[in-house]
Design an enzyme around this catalytic site. Structure first.
Site, PDB file in Angstrom:
ATOM      1  N   GLY A  60     -11.085   6.445  -4.814  1.00 45.63           N
ATOM      2  CA  GLY A  60     -10.388   5.797  -3.703  1.00 45.63           C
ATOM      3  C   GLY A  60     -11.401   4.945  -2.933  1.00 45.63           C
ATOM      4  O   GLY A  60     -12.513   5.405  -2.631  1.00 45.63           O
ATOM      5  N   ALA A  61     -11.016   3.707  -2.637  1.00 41.73           N
ATOM      6  CA  ALA A  61     -11.993   2.740  -2.127  1.00 41.73           C
ATOM      7  C   ALA A  61     -12.745   3.214  -0.866  1.00 41.73           C
ATOM      8  O   ALA A  61     -13.982   3.254  -0.868  1.00 41.73           O
ATOM      9  CB  ALA A  61     -11.290   1.399  -1.895  1.00 41.73           C
ATOM     10  N   GLN A 198      -3.228   9.468 -11.046  1.00 41.95           N
ATOM     11  CA  GLN A 198      -3.529   9.720  -9.623  1.00 41.95           C
ATOM     12  C   GLN A 198      -2.250   9.965  -8.828  1.00 41.95           C
ATOM     13  O   GLN A 198      -2.275  10.677  -7.825  1.00 41.95           O
ATOM     14  CB  GLN A 198      -4.296   8.540  -9.020  1.00 41.95           C
ATOM     15  CG  GLN A 198      -5.748   8.426  -9.462  1.00 41.95           C
ATOM     16  CD  GLN A 198      -5.909   7.515 -10.657  1.00 41.95           C
ATOM     17  OE1 GLN A 198      -5.000   7.377 -11.477  1.00 41.95           O
ATOM     18  NE2 GLN A 198      -7.067   6.896 -10.796  1.00 41.95           N
ATOM     19  N   ASP A 239      -8.209  -1.916  -3.259  1.00 40.92           N
ATOM     20  CA  ASP A 239      -9.623  -1.691  -3.566  1.00 40.92           C
ATOM     21  C   ASP A 239     -10.501  -2.844  -3.128  1.00 40.92           C
ATOM     22  O   ASP A 239     -11.678  -2.666  -2.845  1.00 40.92           O
ATOM     23  CB  ASP A 239      -9.806  -1.419  -5.056  1.00 40.92           C
ATOM     24  CG  ASP A 239      -9.300  -0.038  -5.390  1.00 40.92           C
ATOM     25  OD1 ASP A 239      -8.086   0.118  -5.610  1.00 40.92           O
ATOM     26  OD2 ASP A 239     -10.124   0.905  -5.361  1.00 40.92           O
ATOM     27  N   ASN A 249      -5.895  -3.734  -6.843  1.00 40.60           N
ATOM     28  CA  ASN A 249      -5.525  -2.323  -6.647  1.00 40.60           C
ATOM     29  C   ASN A 249      -5.252  -1.723  -8.025  1.00 40.60           C
ATOM     30  O   ASN A 249      -5.282  -2.416  -9.042  1.00 40.60           O
ATOM     31  CB  ASN A 249      -4.311  -2.202  -5.717  1.00 40.60           C
ATOM     32  CG  ASN A 249      -4.065  -0.756  -5.293  1.00 40.60           C
ATOM     33  OD1 ASN A 249      -4.995  -0.070  -4.860  1.00 40.60           O
ATOM     34  ND2 ASN A 249      -2.853  -0.264  -5.436  1.00 40.60           N
TER      35      ASN A 249
HETATM   36  O1  MRU Z   1      -9.525   4.395  -9.672  1.00 42.00           O
HETATM   37  P1  MRU Z   1      -9.193   4.938  -8.318  1.00 42.00           P
HETATM   38  O2  MRU Z   1      -8.435   6.215  -8.358  1.00 42.00           O
HETATM   39  O3  MRU Z   1     -10.418   5.011  -7.423  1.00 42.00           O
HETATM   40  O4  MRU Z   1      -8.235   3.832  -7.694  1.00 42.00           O
HETATM   41  C1  MRU Z   1      -7.809   3.989  -6.379  1.00 42.00           C
HETATM   42  C2  MRU Z   1      -6.818   2.981  -5.965  1.00 42.00           C
HETATM   43  O5  MRU Z   1      -6.518   2.028  -6.657  1.00 42.00           O
HETATM   44  C3  MRU Z   1      -6.242   3.137  -4.596  1.00 42.00           C
HETATM   45  O6  MRU Z   1      -4.953   2.628  -4.534  1.00 42.00           O
HETATM   46  C4  MRU Z   1      -7.120   2.365  -3.620  1.00 42.00           C
HETATM   47  O7  MRU Z   1      -8.468   2.724  -3.748  1.00 42.00           O
HETATM   48  C5  MRU Z   1      -6.688   2.555  -2.236  1.00 42.00           C
HETATM   49  S1  MRU Z   1      -7.329   4.039  -1.586  1.00 42.00           S
HETATM   50  C6  MRU Z   1      -6.917   4.247   0.019  1.00 42.00           C
END
Ligand code: MRU
Length: 354
Positions: A60-61, A198, A239, A249
């Site tokens: 998550g970013a 996720q 992201d 995203n």
């Molecule tokens: O690969 P991930 O699980 O890190 O991807 C996360 C996402 O795409 C989320 O939608 C994004 O980071 C928003 S988190 C508040």
């Protein structure tokens, strides 16, 4: 994993806490094992944090930014000469979410400005500030998003943009939780979010703990359900957001934006301003992370001991972009802690940073 160990977590709490700093260790829930197993990682150096981010135990970013900040501070406390090496390793752990680079650069600058002897303390203070700011941002995003979506009673979300992805209640899921608190919500549809699920593993886990009624759908069902009138708004995280409002995203987001646009419902992106990258004029300058083929060939393992389940013939060639890009023109609103931008209007996103 370097210098880390696992420990079972205590009983369920309603608010999920993805990580917390505990003196000389960063404790983080291992998200690869959720929702089946709640296991806490103890991360003691930058290498531990790099490993956890790369294998998506921390993801998550905003959360990877916070974790990387602590990782750099932990490393400096062990080795005052490690600043540049550790910064480079942490920055390179994942390429798309810009929060990671922003946090590492900020903690690195704080350490340099403080000078020898005080660098580790300054780095930790900067990491803690980033953590606190992201938590405060989550609450503001929830408020602005819920104010914007008063007419949306049935929402669809993708991937996980909750407390497991950002401090506080997250971003998109914070908006959804706030709508629920205000009594505005009738239905939440959650996409599985293949390949790493996720949505099915993490968003369902969080919504269940929050007591928010939801239904899980396969990714392929989303467009048809939106077209049928079953959804009032799509709400997702981000992201990286380019200066012109293009959004990177989780892969599959673009298709949801197209479906929302065709159905005439809002497509809302929620994220802190730390996710905006003024150095990317458009998404063309973004690096989209390409991950390994086994994530597509297999289902995630249900425990550390169990093996992953094969989905196809071993050796099948796969393409596995982790993210996709939604052009600004398809984004109805970008909800941040500083307010709401309209990415389709020139200059609206950059105005948030002034
Ligand atoms: O690969 P991930 O699980 O890190 O991807 C996360 C996402 O795409 C989320 O939608 C994004 O980071 C928003 S988190 C508040």
């Amino acid at each position: 994993m370097e210098h880390s160990s696992h420990r079972q977590r205590g009983p369920h709490r309603h608010v999920t806490e993805a990580l917390h700093f505990d003196g000389d260790v960063l404790r983080a829930i291992d998200q690869t094992l959720l929702p089946w197993q709640e296991t806490e990682l103890e991360l003691r150096c930058a290498g531990d944090v790099v490993d956890a981010i790369k294998r998506l135990a921390i993801r998550g970013a905003p959360l990877i930014g916070v974790a990387a900040g602590y990782g750099l501070a932990l490393e400096l406390a062990r080795d005052p000469l490690a600043l540049e090496r550790a910064s480079d390793r942490l920055r390179a752990a994942r390429p798309t979410a810009v929060n990671l680079a922003h946090a590492v650069d900020r903690v690195r600058s704080a350490a340099i400005d403080a000078g020898p002897g005080r660098a580790a303390g300054a780095a930790l203070a900067a990491a803690q500030s980033i953590h606190a700011e992201e938590e405060a941002a989550s609450a503001e995003i929830a408020r602005h998003g819920a104010d914007l979506l008063t007419a949306a009673r049935r929402v669809l979300t993708h991937c996980n943009a909750g407390a497991l992805a950002a401090p506080g209640r997250g971003t998109a899921l914070a908006v959804i939780a706030e709508l629920s608190d205000r009594g505005h919500l009738d239905a939440v549809l959650v996409t599985e979010s293949r390949p790493l699920l996720q949505g099915a593993r993490l968003t369902v886990y969080e919504l269940a703990r929050l007591g928010i009624v939801h239904e899980l759908i396969v990714d392929g069902a989303a467009a048809g359900l939106i077209a049928s009138g079953a959804v009032d708004a799509v709400v997702v995280g981000c992201d990286r957001v380019a200066a012109n409002g293009d959004v990177a995203n989780k892969v599959g987001t673009y298709g949801l934006a197209l479906a929302a646009g065709a159905a005439g419902i809002p497509f809302v992106v929620a994220g802190p301003t730390s996710t905006i990258d003024p150095c990317c004029a458009t998404a063309a300058q973004m690096v989209i992370e390409q991950r390994g083929p086994d994530e597509v060939r297999r289902l995630p393992a249900v425990s550390a001991a169990a093996g992953a389940r094969e989905l196809t013939l071993s050796g099948t060639r796969c393409r596995n972009p982790a993210f996709d890009v939604t052009p600004a023109a398809l984004v109805t609103a970008l909800v941040t802690e500083r307010g709401v931008a309209r990415p389709s209007l020139d200059g609206s996103v950059m105005a948030l940073l002034r």
